[in-house]
Design an enzyme around this catalytic site. Structure first.
Site: not given
Ligand SMILES: *Cc1c(COP(=O)(O)O)cnc(C)c1O
Length: 356
Positions: A301, A130, A35, A253
């Site tokens: 930036m 969640r 992802k 800055y």
């Molecule tokens: C992103 C995610 C993972 C991977 O988690 P890591 O800590 O990066 O290994 C596994 N399961 C779900 C549901 C996730 O959203």
């Protein structure tokens, strides 16, 4: 010559790190989590390096479609399932496996008219609070799913809130999961990177490694290197200016850093528009010419400032490593109060990527 900032991606390290995940969970199949553009490393190149995985996990149908167009026939899970019923025909056509995390999604999917069979993951909320259905509602949700001929295999799933730092919390979530799953004889997927590495009792049928594939440790108390992981992304640049600053003068800055003596500083072509965190304060580690030094003052930036006291021979053109080989991204993240995930996924599209 072009701007010297570049992200080097070591695809062999990706493949190596998948091997570490496999060795840690030898009896489980692995969904490589790609992802967020493979945590900032590029979906296409990362999937190629991780093709030995048993499946992929993404967030959006577009990402899965990209993988299918590149010829992957692996199982692909959609970690947030479908957002709208309109997506279901495409999900079915591409043979994607949506995560069903609300009871109404189960009902919508069961009622939909789909030509193909859809395998799903049914997510239980065991304490992360969640995504996921209440385990009490598992029997009725399973009945809904099983009542539809077009719904195929069902894998039970949950996600740990504290696999990186609290074994008792993992145990409690695992117990809730096992209680709900007992007697159902369904395949299960629970473990993220931290659980893969520290909680073998959670491995089950499918593990879901993410951050470890990219070479970073999920733990605050253990480095990626100590876990046998290799860094995948190295963010490199060069000094594009050197300044001599008088004691008492400010740098950058807001003059957030005031020189406490006469000193030589370097200006690096890398700023927050490249994905380097603006909240990195004076003292964030950085390598100049392979030597460890620190950032100074506010990140701009397009540039940031480094202390050249420890590297008196540094000059315009000296190489700089922001993170990666020689400077773990976790260490940079810790110094600016965040985690490696945020730094890696924030790499900006304007940063050229070179694969090795
Ligand atoms: C992103 C995610 C993972 C991977 O988690 P890591 O800590 O990066 O290994 C596994 N399961 C779900 C549901 C996730 O959203």
């Amino acid at each position: 010559m072009s701007r010297p900032l570049i992200a080097r991606i070591d695809t062999a390290a990706l493949a190596h790190n998948l091997g570490v995940a496999r060795a840690a969970a030898p009896r489980a199949k692995a969904f490589a989590v790609v992802k967020a553009n493979a945590y900032g490393h590029g979906l296409t190149r990362s999937a190629r390096a991780l093709r030995a995985a048993d499946g992929f996990a993404v967030l959006r149908v577009e990402e899965a479609a990209q993988l299918r167009s590149e010829g992957y026939t692996h199982p692909i899970i959609l970690l947030e399932g479908f957002f709208h019923p309109d997506e279901l025909p495409e999900i079915a056509r591409l043979r994607l496996r949506p995560v069903i995390h609300r009871t109404d999604q189960a009902e919508i999917l069961a009622k939909s008219k789909l030509g193909q069979r859809v395998d799903v993951l049914l997510k239980l909320n065991t304490g992360m609070n969640r995504l996921g259905i209440n385990p009490k509602r598992l029997p009725e949700t399973l009945a809904t799913l099983r009542g539809a001929a077009h719904i195929g295999g069902i894998t039970l799933m949950t996600h740990f809130a504290r696999a990186d730092d609290d074994a008792a919390c993992v145990e409690q979530q695992l117990l809730r999961f096992q209680e709900a799953a007992q007697g159902l004889n369904l395949p299960a997927s629970l473990a993220n990177s931290a659980a893969i590495l520290r909680h073998p009792q959670t491995h089950a049928d499918w593990v879901r490694p993410g951050i470890m594939l990219y070479g970073a440790s999920p733990f605050a108390d253990q480095t990626g290197e100590a876990l046998g992981l290799l860094p995948v992304m190295t963010l490199e640049s060069k000094l594009i200016s050197v300044q001599f600053v008088r004691k008492g003068e400010g740098v950058g800055y807001g003059a957030r850093f005031i020189a406490d003596r006469d000193m030589k500083i370097g200006i690096v072509a890398c700023g927050y528009a490249d994905g380097y965190p603006r909240h990195a304060d004076t003292g964030t580690p950085v390598l100049v010419g392979g030597q460890l030094t620190r950032t100074l003052g506010r990140v701009s930036m397009d540039m940031l400032n480094v202390d050249l006291t420890a590297t008196p021979t540094a000059h315009v053109g000296s190489p700089v490593t922001l993170w990666g080989v020689g400077l773990p991204v976790e260490q940079v993240a810790a110094a600016c109060g965040t985690i490696s995930y945020e730094l890696l996924t924030a790499l900006a599209p304007r940063v050229p990527v070179e694969e090795s």
